[in-house]
Design a protein around this motif. Structure first.
Motif, short mmCIF file in Angstrom:
data_model
loop_
_atom_site.label_atom_id
_atom_site.label_comp_id
_atom_site.label_asym_id
_atom_site.label_seq_id
_atom_site.Cartn_x
_atom_site.Cartn_y
_atom_site.Cartn_z
N GLN A 72 75.02 -37.49 -18.37
CA GLN A 72 76.27 -36.65 -18.61
C GLN A 72 76.21 -36.40 -20.22
N LYS A 73 77.28 -35.68 -20.61
CA LYS A 73 77.40 -35.38 -22.12
C LYS A 73 77.28 -36.79 -22.89
N THR A 74 76.69 -37.00 -24.03
CA THR A 74 76.34 -37.96 -24.52
C THR A 74 76.37 -37.91 -26.09
N ASN A 75 77.11 -38.80 -26.85
CA ASN A 75 77.13 -38.81 -28.20
C ASN A 75 75.71 -39.83 -28.55
N ILE A 76 75.17 -39.37 -29.92
CA ILE A 76 74.09 -39.84 -30.17
C ILE A 76 74.17 -40.14 -31.93
N VAL A 77 73.69 -41.54 -32.10
CA VAL A 77 73.89 -41.92 -33.63
C VAL A 77 72.56 -42.43 -33.83
N LEU A 78 72.01 -41.84 -34.98
CA LEU A 78 70.61 -42.13 -35.36
C LEU A 78 71.05 -42.84 -36.86
N VAL A 79 70.50 -44.17 -36.77
CA VAL A 79 70.80 -45.16 -37.90
C VAL A 79 69.77 -45.59 -38.48
N TYR A 80 69.99 -45.73 -39.82
CA TYR A 80 68.81 -46.08 -40.90
C TYR A 80 69.73 -47.28 -41.70
N GLY A 81 68.84 -48.28 -42.01
CA GLY A 81 69.27 -49.51 -42.75
C GLY A 81 69.12 -49.44 -44.13
N ALA A 82 70.01 -49.55 -44.91
CA ALA A 82 69.50 -49.51 -46.59
C ALA A 82 70.97 -50.32 -47.16
N SER A 83 70.32 -50.96 -48.44
CA SER A 83 71.15 -51.71 -49.11
C SER A 83 71.63 -50.79 -50.19
N LEU A 84 73.07 -51.23 -50.67
CA LEU A 84 73.62 -50.22 -51.71
C LEU A 84 72.92 -50.81 -53.23
N SER A 85 72.81 -50.06 -54.16
CA SER A 85 72.65 -50.48 -55.40
C SER A 85 73.58 -51.39 -55.81
N SER A 86 73.34 -52.33 -56.89
CA SER A 86 74.40 -53.25 -57.60
C SER A 86 74.76 -52.32 -58.76
N SER A 87 74.23 -51.23 -59.27
CA SER A 87 74.27 -50.66 -60.59
C SER A 87 75.61 -49.66 -60.42
N ILE A 88 76.52 -49.99 -61.32
CA ILE A 88 77.71 -49.30 -61.17
C ILE A 88 77.47 -47.69 -61.55
N CYS A 146 60.14 -48.30 -43.29
CA CYS A 146 61.32 -47.61 -43.89
C CYS A 146 60.67 -47.04 -45.12
N LYS A 147 61.40 -46.00 -45.73
CA LYS A 147 60.52 -45.21 -46.89
C LYS A 147 60.92 -45.59 -48.21
N ARG A 148 61.86 -46.42 -48.40
CA ARG A 148 62.33 -46.86 -49.78
C ARG A 148 62.60 -48.37 -49.62
N LYS A 149 62.47 -48.81 -51.10
CA LYS A 149 62.36 -50.33 -51.25
C LYS A 149 63.60 -50.89 -50.70
N ASN A 150 64.86 -50.14 -51.08
CA ASN A 150 65.96 -50.78 -50.52
C ASN A 150 66.35 -50.85 -49.14
N ALA A 151 65.33 -50.10 -48.30
CA ALA A 151 65.79 -49.99 -46.81
C ALA A 151 65.39 -51.36 -45.88
N PHE A 152 65.88 -51.25 -44.97
CA PHE A 152 65.80 -52.56 -44.12
C PHE A 152 65.75 -52.28 -42.54
N ASN A 153 65.05 -53.05 -41.88
CA ASN A 153 65.06 -52.79 -40.34
C ASN A 153 66.23 -53.13 -39.67
N ILE A 154 66.85 -52.33 -38.77
CA ILE A 154 67.98 -52.73 -38.14
C ILE A 154 67.75 -53.29 -36.78
N ILE A 155 66.70 -53.22 -36.41
CA ILE A 155 66.11 -53.74 -35.18
C ILE A 155 66.64 -55.26 -34.68
N PRO A 156 66.33 -55.87 -35.76
CA PRO A 156 66.59 -57.63 -35.40
C PRO A 156 68.43 -57.71 -35.16
#
Length: 159
Positions: free
Chosen positions: A27-43, A117-127
């Protein structure tokens, strides 16, 4: 309507999970591709941060071409495909993300392999996905050693 979450590292290999999800849909389905990342703490960085720009930096030309090919092949099944970044770092934040997105299913690599994960602030969302209450469908995930982007795209379209 089903809404499926698929973790991505923006490699063409990660679209194996998307293809499998689309093959399973009746049936018609909505898909969301998700990447995990932490935001910088730099203002300063936060003031000039743009999620759209961040997503464009992460996507390669091969990834975009494979996405277009899959969208064309499965246009009768796809209601929408969105790409999002999960910025939380806790299980509760992830559960709130899943609830807010109204996710019903997730497709994960069956062997427990983490995505690159391509960047140092990225993390794996699988867990986080494995600890959530949504239905998990495990998929055989290709190894990076024996698959290159163009052959992966060809394999995605041929099967």
């Amino acid at each position: 309507m089903r809404k499926i979450l698929i973790p991505t590292d923006f490699s063409v290999n990660s679209l194996t999970l998307l293809k499998r999800a689309l093959d399973d849909c009746e049936q018609k389905t909505n898909i969301v591709l998700v990447y995990g990342a932490s935001l910088s703490s730099s203002i300063t960085e936060l003031l000039f941060y743009s999620k759209d720009d961040h997503l464009e930096e992460l996507k390669s030309e091969a990834f975009n071409e494979a996405m277009i090919a899959l969208e064309n092949k499965y246009q009768d099944i796809i209601n929408s495909i969105t790409i999002d970044i999960f910025f939380g770092g806790t299980r509760n934040a992830f559960n709130n993300f899943v609830e807010g997105q109204k996710i019903t299913h997730a497709y994960l690599p069956s062997d427990g392999r983490t995505m690159k994960c391509k960047r140092k602030n990225a993390f794996n969302i699988i867990p986080f996905l494995k600890d959530s209450d949504i239905e998990i469908i495990n998929v055989e995930y290709p190894t990076a050693m024996n698959v290159v982007s163009n052959s992966t795209l060809a394999r995605l379209l041929a099967s």
